[in-house]
Design a protein around this motif. Structure first.
Motif: not given
Length: 231
Positions: A41-46, A67-72
């Motif tokens: 959630v922190a990564v997705l929100g940021s 957002v997906w690239m940051c999460l992955t």
């Protein structure tokens, strides 16, 4: 005899695998999943806040891709890299990522046995796809023309890695009759199948999107060239 008993006293399948450094997790399953969920959630929100500030006119599709690239990228470069760096002593780890890997390994014990395929595959995933995912996020933010070509590379790599991951374990199950997953359906369907299918499904979507956008670009170039020749 006591030594041998301690070496095989674990919950993983097959029960005969030797884990001499094994230590049961000290944190409850709910707490582990909760902590990992908070990180997601922190990564997705940021990431969502960042893309909206850096490129406020970005389409919803581009925001989701960023957002997906940051999460992955986070999962590959930190979580999976943790496995690659610590695979030899993972069975005894009490760090958050170590305990999470031990929990996941209930669905695939190969992660605790220094399996050559998994260590190699995860190394490529962590140190190639991880940094590349963050660079693609940058490309999305600044509308760099290399975005779709690089997105195609990473997405194909993720899909291919997932296919090999499923195929190698299923080959061992149906050909060698060796099962790495505990019998409880939860471990198979949620940990093993669903948590990996996310990358197979989303990766396939971005393969299709990349091919479509690259084809459109070349089609426009061809039309422009034809139009120039006609003048």
């Amino acid at each position: 005899m006591a030594n041998m008993t301690s070496m095989i006293s674990h919950q993983y399948f097959p029960p005969t695998i030797l884990l001499p450094h094994y230590a049961a997790n000290e944190t409850s399953v709910l707490s582990l999943i909760g902590q990992f969920g908070v990180l997601w959630v922190a990564v997705l929100g940021s990431a969502l806040i960042l893309i909206r500030r850096v490129r406020p006119t970005a389409s919803g599709s581009d925001q989701l891709a960023f957002v997906w690239m940051c999460l992955t990228g986070f999962i590959h470069l930190f979580f999976e890299a943790y496995f690659v760096v610590n695979y030899a002593g993972l069975a005894g780890s009490q760090e958050l990522f170590g305990q999470l890997w031990k929990e996941y390994s209930l669905s695939d014990s190969r992660y605790l046995t220094s399996d050559a395929f998994l260590v190699s595959m995860e190394a490529v995933t962590a140190f190639c796809w991880g940094p590349l995912a963050f660079f693609i996020a940058y490309c999305i933010a600044v509308q760099h023309p290399a975005r779709y070509a690089l997105q195609l590379v990473i997405s194909l790599g993720q899909v291919y890695g997932d296919v090999l991951y499923y195929a190698t374990s299923l080959f061992d199950l149906y050909v060698h009759n060796v099962e790495f997953c505990r019998p409880e359906k939860y471990y198979f369907w949620f940990y093993y199948f669903f948590m990996n299918f996310i990358w197979l499904f989303i990766g396939s979507y971005y393969v299709k999107q990349s091919v479509t956008e690259i084809t459109k670009a070349f089609k426009k170039i061809s039309q422009l060239q034809a139009s120039e020749k006609a003048k």
